[in-house]
Design a protein around this motif. Structure first.
Motif, mmCIF file in Angstrom:
data_model
loop_
_atom_site.group_PDB
_atom_site.id
_atom_site.type_symbol
_atom_site.label_atom_id
_atom_site.label_comp_id
_atom_site.label_asym_id
_atom_site.label_seq_id
_atom_site.Cartn_x
_atom_site.Cartn_y
_atom_site.Cartn_z
ATOM 1 N N ASN A 201 0.819 -1.209 0.000
ATOM 2 C CA ASN A 201 0.000 0.000 0.000
ATOM 3 C C ASN A 201 0.855 1.263 0.000
ATOM 4 O OD1 ASN A 201 -2.735 0.954 0.008
ATOM 5 N ND2 ASN A 201 -2.464 1.626 2.124
ATOM 6 N N GLY A 202 2.102 1.120 -0.451
ATOM 7 C CA GLY A 202 3.004 2.259 -0.461
ATOM 8 C C GLY A 202 3.546 2.571 0.917
ATOM 9 N N THR A 203 4.056 3.792 1.093
ATOM 10 C CA THR A 203 4.571 4.224 2.388
ATOM 11 C C THR A 203 3.621 5.242 3.005
ATOM 12 O OG1 THR A 203 5.895 5.963 1.344
ATOM 13 C CG2 THR A 203 6.950 3.815 1.682
ATOM 14 N N GLY A 204 3.932 5.611 4.253
ATOM 15 C CA GLY A 204 3.078 6.564 4.953
ATOM 16 C C GLY A 204 1.886 5.940 5.637
ATOM 17 N N ASN A 205 1.915 4.608 5.817
ATOM 18 C CA ASN A 205 0.828 3.910 6.506
ATOM 19 C C ASN A 205 1.190 3.720 7.978
ATOM 20 O OD1 ASN A 205 -0.835 3.158 4.051
ATOM 21 N ND2 ASN A 205 1.107 2.194 3.525
ATOM 22 N N ALA A 206 0.241 4.004 8.851
ATOM 23 C CA ALA A 206 0.421 3.792 10.285
ATOM 24 C C ALA A 206 -0.695 2.881 10.775
ATOM 25 C CB ALA A 206 0.399 5.122 11.036
ATOM 26 N N VAL A 207 -0.337 1.643 11.086
ATOM 27 C CA VAL A 207 -1.323 0.644 11.516
ATOM 28 C C VAL A 207 -1.325 0.594 13.040
ATOM 29 C CG1 VAL A 207 -2.072 -1.746 11.338
ATOM 30 C CG2 VAL A 207 -0.859 -0.679 9.424
ATOM 31 N N ALA A 208 -2.410 1.016 13.647
ATOM 32 C CA ALA A 208 -2.533 1.011 15.106
ATOM 33 C C ALA A 208 -3.080 -0.337 15.568
ATOM 34 C CB ALA A 208 -3.431 2.143 15.573
ATOM 35 N N ILE A 209 -2.384 -0.953 16.505
ATOM 36 C CA ILE A 209 -2.792 -2.244 17.070
ATOM 37 C C ILE A 209 -2.963 -2.085 18.574
ATOM 38 C CG2 ILE A 209 -2.193 -4.678 17.362
ATOM 39 C CD1 ILE A 209 -0.373 -4.445 14.935
ATOM 40 N N VAL A 210 -4.134 -2.453 19.076
ATOM 41 C CA VAL A 210 -4.370 -2.442 20.527
ATOM 42 C C VAL A 210 -3.813 -3.763 21.058
ATOM 43 C CG1 VAL A 210 -6.053 -2.096 22.359
ATOM 44 C CG2 VAL A 210 -6.455 -1.095 20.105
ATOM 45 N N ILE A 211 -2.561 -3.720 21.475
ATOM 46 C CA ILE A 211 -1.783 -4.947 21.681
ATOM 47 C C ILE A 211 -2.325 -5.795 22.835
ATOM 48 C CG2 ILE A 211 0.519 -5.810 22.244
ATOM 49 C CD1 ILE A 211 1.572 -3.234 20.811
ATOM 50 N N GLY A 212 -2.829 -5.172 23.881
ATOM 51 C CA GLY A 212 -3.316 -5.937 25.026
ATOM 52 C C GLY A 212 -4.534 -6.776 24.718
ATOM 53 N N GLY A 213 -5.345 -6.329 23.769
ATOM 54 C CA GLY A 213 -6.487 -7.102 23.316
ATOM 55 C C GLY A 213 -7.509 -7.401 24.393
ATOM 56 N N ALA A 214 -8.281 -8.463 24.134
ATOM 57 C CA ALA A 214 -9.383 -8.822 25.020
ATOM 58 C C ALA A 214 -8.909 -9.196 26.418
ATOM 59 C CB ALA A 214 -10.172 -9.983 24.411
ATOM 60 N N ALA A 215 -7.734 -9.815 26.514
ATOM 61 C CA ALA A 215 -7.224 -10.219 27.827
ATOM 62 C C ALA A 215 -7.007 -9.010 28.727
ATOM 63 C CB ALA A 215 -5.921 -10.995 27.655
ATOM 64 N N GLU A 216 -6.573 -7.913 28.131
ATOM 65 C CA GLU A 216 -6.311 -6.700 28.909
ATOM 66 C C GLU A 216 -7.605 -6.049 29.377
ATOM 67 O OE1 GLU A 216 -2.757 -4.212 27.833
ATOM 68 O OE2 GLU A 216 -4.351 -2.778 27.373
ATOM 69 N N SER A 217 -8.660 -6.163 28.572
ATOM 70 C CA SER A 217 -9.930 -5.537 28.943
ATOM 71 C C SER A 217 -10.516 -6.144 30.210
ATOM 72 C CB SER A 217 -10.935 -5.659 27.794
ATOM 73 O OG SER A 217 -11.295 -7.011 27.570
ATOM 74 N N LEU A 218 -10.181 -7.401 30.515
ATOM 75 C CA LEU A 218 -10.715 -8.056 31.709
ATOM 76 C C LEU A 218 -10.194 -7.435 33.000
ATOM 77 C CD1 LEU A 218 -10.567 -11.839 30.678
ATOM 78 C CD2 LEU A 218 -12.580 -10.365 30.825
ATOM 79 N N SER A 219 -9.042 -6.766 32.924
ATOM 80 C CA SER A 219 -8.454 -6.146 34.116
ATOM 81 C C SER A 219 -8.627 -4.639 34.123
ATOM 82 C CB SER A 219 -6.958 -6.493 34.193
ATOM 83 O OG SER A 219 -6.765 -7.888 34.233
ATOM 84 N N CYS A 220 -9.450 -4.124 33.208
ATOM 85 C CA CYS A 220 -9.622 -2.677 33.074
ATOM 86 C C CYS A 220 -10.495 -2.134 34.195
ATOM 87 C CB CYS A 220 -10.232 -2.374 31.710
ATOM 88 S SG CYS A 220 -10.932 -0.719 31.566
#
Length: 361
Positions: A201-220
């Motif tokens: 897709n060329g350059t200049g792409n910024a892919v944001a990933i919520v790394i903690g995912g579902a496991a992290e939401s359980l301790s939120c």
């Protein structure tokens, strides 16, 4: 005859007087102020967003199933044919609609909390990036508002950078909801989808990933700054394979938007949540926020708490097609150090105390 005319005139005069009295009463009544109107617009913008994410996919699926048993069954048949034809589009960059990012409702959505984006370093359009978004929270409000809507000025702060946000691949199997997600710039959190954005897709792409995912939401929960990151290294391997720079980001206040019933590790409810997460990809959290009519009532709307997303310094990553485990571990440690630096330098500015620490599990 004169008596009838007089009676009619008397009735008309009485009606006219009643109308005038009603108009005077209406004009004397207090009208909502501009502040009240803004508050309601903000509340409604958040309501439509929450309902879209929680119900749009399920309701659309149920409607299409219902239509199968009616005379409108061709609608379901045509949409099914469209999904089959369009099945791989989410994995190939999606189908973004710029007008959706500029939708005025997102400004009201931003101002409800409010949400703010803070830039600490430039991002060059000649590179691709993987932005690690922390923490997950319940609904990832900060990540959505900053990386999907144009309301916080991402494109103005980072000219030439196209942001994308990843979410569960299962969401793109739900009718209508998949179109809504793709139009905003969301893509599945799969190797194929992320690899396409970083290599084709060329350059200049910024892919944001919520790394903690579902496991992290359980301790939120409010006041807790715990991240699931220590064994999450797949995003680092992908960055190495494509030569994409790693950028840490942290949304201060994300965990304050809802109250959650947190079950202890080893309890039967926690076991059910974890098993559901493994099967479905997301965790069924027991949470609540404010109600629609009052801040003091309970409902499913987030509390109005400020969210500040700080985007940190990029970690330079070389392109290695087959990185060793040692190399992945090294850049993973570099990313964690950069994230900790970002957190410690900004925590007292955005609602935390000097003694608060970032715990990484």
């Amino acid at each position: 005859m004169k008596t009838i005319i007089a009676a009619c005139s008397q009735n008309l005069s009485g009606s006219r007087a009643s109308v005038q009295t009603a108009l005077r009463t209406l004009l004397a009544a207090p009208w909502p102020s501009q502040r009240d109107v803004r508050s309601w617009l903000q509340l409604l913008s958040v309501l439509q967003w929450v309902l879209s994410f929680l119900l749009l996919g399920t309701v659309s699926l149920l409607i299409l199933i219902y239509l199968v048993f009616t005379s409108f069954w061709p609608i379901s048949a045509l949409y099914l044919a469209w999904i089959i034809f369009d099945w791989d589009t989410p994995e190939k960059g999606g189908r973004r609609l710029p007008c959706l990012r500029r939708w005025p409702v997102w400004r009201h959505f931003r101002d409800y909390f409010p949400v703010k984006l803070v830039k600490t370093h430039d991002l060059s359009p000649s590179h691709n990036y993987i932005i690690g978004s922390h923490p997950h929270g319940i609904l990832c409000v900060g990540a959505f508002c900053n990386f999907i809507t144009g309301s916080t000025g991402f494109w103005e702060m980072f000219p030439g950078i196209r942001p994308f946000l990843t979410t569960l691949a299962g969401n793109f199997r739900l009718p209508v909801f998949r179109e809504y997600l793709m139009s905003g710039g969301l893509c599945p959190v799969t190797r194929r989808a992320i690899g396409y954005l970083l290599s084709k897709n060329g350059t200049g792409n910024a892919v944001a990933i919520v790394i903690g995912g579902a496991a992290e939401s359980l301790s939120c929960r409010p006041g807790v700054t715990t991240l699931i990151l220590k064994n999450r290294k797949g995003f680092v391997r992908m960055a190495l394979q494509h030569g994409a720079y790693l950028v840490p980001s942290f949304s201060f206040g994300e965990n304050d938007l809802f109250r959650q019933v947190v079950f202890e590790e080893g309890s039967w409810m926690r076991s059910i949540q974890q098993r559901f997460q493994k099967m479905m990809g997301f965790a069924p959290c027991v949470f609540y926020g404010r109600g629609l009519t009052s801040v003091r009532s309970r409902g499913f709307l987030p509390y109005a708490r400020p969210i500040t997303t700080v985007v940190g310094e990029p970690v330079t990553v070389p392109k290695i097609e087959d990185p060793s485990c040692e190399t992945v571990d090294m850049y993973h440690e570099m990313y964690i150090r950069s994230l900790l630096k970002l957190f410690n330098e900004n925590k007292t500015k955005y609602g935390l105390s000097e003694t608060d620490e970032l715990h990484i599990l």
